[in-house]
Design a protein around this motif. Structure first.
Motif, PDB file in Angstrom:
ATOM      1  N   ASN A 255      53.437  -8.159  -4.444  1.00 35.52           N
ATOM      2  CA  ASN A 255      53.363  -9.091  -3.311  1.00 35.52           C
ATOM      3  C   ASN A 255      53.274 -10.556  -3.740  1.00 35.52           C
ATOM      4  N   SER A 256      53.081 -10.786  -5.048  1.00 32.87           N
ATOM      5  CA  SER A 256      52.972 -12.165  -5.540  1.00 32.87           C
ATOM      6  C   SER A 256      54.334 -12.828  -5.656  1.00 32.87           C
ATOM      7  N   SER A 257      55.411 -12.054  -5.478  1.00 39.46           N
ATOM      8  CA  SER A 257      56.755 -12.594  -5.677  1.00 39.46           C
ATOM      9  C   SER A 257      57.758 -11.910  -4.760  1.00 39.46           C
ATOM     10  N   LYS A 258      58.531 -12.729  -4.033  1.00 38.77           N
ATOM     11  CA  LYS A 258      59.574 -12.182  -3.140  1.00 38.77           C
ATOM     12  C   LYS A 258      60.578 -11.359  -3.938  1.00 38.77           C
ATOM     13  N   GLN A 259      60.900 -11.847  -5.151  1.00 39.95           N
ATOM     14  CA  GLN A 259      61.884 -11.162  -5.990  1.00 39.95           C
ATOM     15  C   GLN A 259      61.379  -9.780  -6.410  1.00 39.95           C
ATOM     16  N   ASN A 260      60.099  -9.700  -6.774  1.00 40.61           N
ATOM     17  CA  ASN A 260      59.514  -8.401  -7.141  1.00 40.61           C
ATOM     18  C   ASN A 260      59.632  -7.410  -5.988  1.00 40.61           C
ATOM     19  N   LEU A 261      59.323  -7.875  -4.773  1.00 38.18           N
ATOM     20  CA  LEU A 261      59.421  -7.001  -3.600  1.00 38.18           C
ATOM     21  C   LEU A 261      60.863  -6.553  -3.365  1.00 38.18           C
ATOM     22  N   THR A 262      61.799  -7.468  -3.532  1.00 39.84           N
ATOM     23  CA  THR A 262      63.223  -7.130  -3.359  1.00 39.84           C
ATOM     24  C   THR A 262      63.630  -6.042  -4.352  1.00 39.84           C
ATOM     25  N   GLY A 266      62.137  -3.691  -1.241  1.00 40.59           N
ATOM     26  CA  GLY A 266      61.584  -4.451  -0.124  1.00 40.59           C
ATOM     27  C   GLY A 266      60.241  -3.957   0.378  1.00 40.59           C
ATOM     28  N   ASP A 268      55.934  -2.644  -0.884  1.00 40.64           N
ATOM     29  CA  ASP A 268      54.952  -2.619  -1.974  1.00 40.64           C
ATOM     30  C   ASP A 268      54.459  -1.205  -2.265  1.00 40.64           C
TER      31      ASP A 268
END
Length: 318
Positions: A255-262, A266, A268
């Protein structure tokens, strides 16, 4: 692929909380060098050679048994230890004293799924659908077929498809006419998302079964209701305190990064391969931390891996 990136996220998170290691009184920074093998056997060898020329002392991966097997000799020749995270085919580590892994193997999960089908679900007949030329898919299909037959079950359809195939109607027509109690489909994530709606569209109501690849947010949807699969990790199982702590920290990391979630479809939700990527990193970390100050090299790390014993996210790892 999606699963490969999720595995890397687990290793990156591990590196974010264990970025240095002290050996013989000296502190070392641990740097992750990442290469993409494009889930291709030829590219896998090139990627492995790139890591060796970059001077890495250990390797984590690869996602996908076929590409892991293809790159195995490169690591063996260079005397650099590799730890597979989720590559479950037995050939990954056989005849290679430099390849380890933190996951269970396909003979185990193939038997587990056959037992689930034949004993828990009381299936008498099964159809199997696997991918031509894919070590993971054909290997796991074979172990399931053997174990199901050993239970007295009958394989009434044994179908194969080619890489990148998207229309499964011809196969599913044959499967439907065989009228199996269950269908075992060891496949990639991409194949699963395509075949599940086609199973429904063909009016097949057999119990759908799969292996560890299906534990993925891209698949777990309305199309998948009623399907069953084997996996390495469940974020909702709170029996292991190490896992509880990992789930909390990893969700914050996602959740600290939009890219990680993508990269994580999409969501967590914690993928099992992320937990294995984390455990593989910790296995390598523990091996390095156990060295004496005189010998910090790849062969010494390989030797130290034989004595690694710790409580990981996915269970005790030795």
């Amino acid at each position: 692929g999606g699963g490969g990136v999720q595995e890397v996220l687990g290793a990156r998170y591990a590196n974010s909380i264990r970025s240095t290691v002290t050996v013989g009184g000296k502190e070392y920074k641990i740097e992750l060098v990442e290469v993409d093998n494009q889930s291709d056997k030829t590219a896998a060898v090139t990627a492995a050679q790139q890591l060796i020329s970059d001077g890495v002392v250990g390797v984590l991966g690869s996602y996908g048994s076929g590409v892991a097997i293809a790159a195995g000799d490169t690591f063996k020749t260079a005397a650099v230890p590799a730890i597979g995270c989720s590559c479950t085919n037995p050939q990954v580590t056989s005849d290679n004293e430099f390849y380890f892994r933190v996951c269970f193997l396909d003979p185990f999960q193939g038997t587990v799924m056959a037992n689930y089908a034949g004993i828990t679900k009381e299936c008498k007949t099964a159809a199997v659908i696997s991918q031509n030329g894919d070590d993971y898919s054909t290997g796991l299909a074979g172990y399931f077929k053997t174990a199901f037959a050993d239970l007295g079950g009958e394989i009434v359809a044994d179908e194969t498809y080619n890489t990148n195939e998207s229309d499964f109607n011809a196969i599913l027509t044959k499967v439907k006419s065989a009228d199996p109690d269950c269908i075992f489909i060891p496949s990639s994530i991409a194949t699963a998302t395509l075949i599940l709606p086609q199973i429904t569209a063909n009016g097949i109501d057999a119990q759908v079964l799969a292996g560890d690849t299906w534990e993925n947010a891209a698949i777990i949807s309305k199309d998948m209701v009623g399907a069953a699969f084997s996996t390495f990790f469940d974020e909702n199982d709170e029996s292991n305190p190490v896992a509880v702590e990992f789930v909390k920290g990893f969700k914050e990391y996602l959740n600290s990064s939009k890219q990680n979630l993508t990269w994580n479809s999409g969501t967590d939700t914690v993928a099992a391969v992320s937990a294995l990527g984390y455990d593989a990193y910790m296995a390598m970390y523990n091996a390095i931390a156990a060295l004496d100050g005189d010998t910090v090299n790849s062969v010494a790390i390989r030797d130290a891996l034989y004595n690694v014993n710790f409580d990981g996210v996915t269970g005790n790892i030795t």
